[in-house]
Design an enzyme around this catalytic site. Structure first.
Site, PDB file in Angstrom:
ATOM      1  N   CYS B  86       0.845  -1.204   0.000  1.00 19.78           N
ATOM      2  CA  CYS B  86       0.000   0.000   0.000  1.00 19.78           C
ATOM      3  C   CYS B  86       0.879   1.253   0.000  1.00 19.78           C
ATOM      4  CB  CYS B  86      -0.972  -0.052   1.172  1.00 19.78           C
ATOM      5  SG  CYS B  86      -2.367   1.057   0.961  1.00 19.78           S
ATOM      6  N   HIS B 194      -3.573  -5.588   1.087  1.00 23.27           N
ATOM      7  CA  HIS B 194      -2.899  -5.783   2.378  1.00 23.27           C
ATOM      8  C   HIS B 194      -2.855  -7.265   2.749  1.00 23.27           C
ATOM      9  CE1 HIS B 194      -2.492  -1.627   3.919  1.00 23.27           C
ATOM     10  NE2 HIS B 194      -3.518  -1.376   3.137  1.00 23.27           N
ATOM     11  N   GLU B 196      -1.139  -8.675   4.934  1.00 24.19           N
ATOM     12  CA  GLU B 196      -1.006  -8.841   6.395  1.00 24.19           C
ATOM     13  C   GLU B 196      -2.363  -8.802   7.094  1.00 24.19           C
ATOM     14  OE1 GLU B 196      -0.619  -6.047   4.875  1.00 24.19           O
ATOM     15  OE2 GLU B 196      -1.167  -4.350   6.158  1.00 24.19           O
TER      16      GLU B 196
END
Lengths: 79, 221
Positions: B86, B194, B196
């Site tokens: 990002c 994302h 994660e």
């Protein structure tokens, strides 16, 4: 000396902010205004021996940080 | 395997990223400040998401010119693996470690949702645990994710097969639906989604964990 750097998106880059401003103006009844593009202006004081030196310096910092030449073009004004 | 996460002022995904690395890889990463002199010896360096320097000037522009980025560039040139997620992706493009740039979403909206993405190739450090053309579900959360490059650059990205993943459906105006891409040497990955935030099925999807597993796979084989 005072320097002004004008930064604008290249013509081929879509400018959704400009389009949103244009739509807002149309909502206000301003139908004769078209092709709005939004850019930015960065101004600064610069110490230099002469205008050429100032321009060279401003060109350098514009290329290295102020503008992203992948998407933007710029012009410099020194007074 | 040593993993380092670089935090800038305004970074806000550093702890999520550290947790994901810990959960998926069982490794505790080092989180360092961008004001540190050097990046410690690392096999993988992650620039996490957030709003470095408040997105002032352009997203990622100020962070990309921090002195620590000289060291990051050096490591990248030496072949160290780097992921920018990002805002990290924006920082890598501003640093010119990846081609193109990320403009405001064409809708002008901040988009935060799970999206379907297609893995373009599975023969890289970051994607060996996926299948080529596999469709995965990973969240995005960004305002400036609209990938742009001039026609020559875009052609070169496609000719060199540098696309990492694409949005299955157009979402933010990105050219060729590009959601993530590699540098030419395939050791640097930038992506808007994302991963994660997609490492535990309890949050709806764990499709992001295989990016980290792929990295570990590389070091354990």
């Amino acid at each position: 000396m005072r320097a002004i750097v004008y930064i604008r998106l290249k013509a081929e880059v879509l400018d959704p902010q400009g389009q949103a401003i244009e739509n807002a103006l149309k909502n206000l009844g301003e139908n004769n205004i078209n092709n709005i593009r939004q850019g930015k202006l960065i101004e600064m004081d610069i110490e230099a021996k002469n205008k050429d030196e100032a321009e060279e310096k401003i060109e350098k910092i514009t290329k290295s940080l102020l503008a992203n030449t992948v998407i933007e073009e710029y012009s410099i004004e020194i007074s | 395997m040593n993993v380092t996460i670089i935090r800038f002022p305004g970074t806000n995904c550093d702890l999520d990223t550290a947790n994901a690395v810990k959960k998926v890889l069982g490794i505790i990463p080092k989180i360092i400040s961008c004001k540190d002199d050097k990046i410690p010896k690392s096999d993988l360096i992650i620039i996490p998401g957030g709003f470095s320097y408040g997105d002032y000037l352009r997203s990622g522009a100020i962070a990309a010119r921090e002195p620590i980025m000289d060291d990051l560039e050096l490591r990248g040139n030496q072949g160290v693996y780097i992921i920018g997620i990002c805002n990290g992706f924006q920082i890598l493009t501003e640093r010119k470690l990846l081609p193109g740039s990320l403009l405001k979403n064409s809708s002008l909206k901040f988009i935060s949702k799970n999206v379907e993405l297609k893995i373009n190739r599975n023969d890289t450090f970051f994607t060996s645990k996926y299948q080529t053309d596999e469709v995965v579900n990973i969240p995005i959360a960004h305002h400036d994710g609209n990938f742009f490059a001039d026609q020559d650059t875009l052609n070169s990205i496609e000719d060199n097969n540098q696309v990492a993943l694409r949005y299955l459906n157009p979402i933010n105006g990105s050219l060729n639906n590009i959601a993530g891409l590699y540098n030419k040497n395939l050791n640097i990955l930038g992506l808007m989604p994302h991963p994660e935030r997609a490492v535990d099925i309890k949050t709806g999807t764990n499709d992001g964990s295989r990016i980290f597993e792929s990295a570990l796979n590389f070091y354990s084989t």
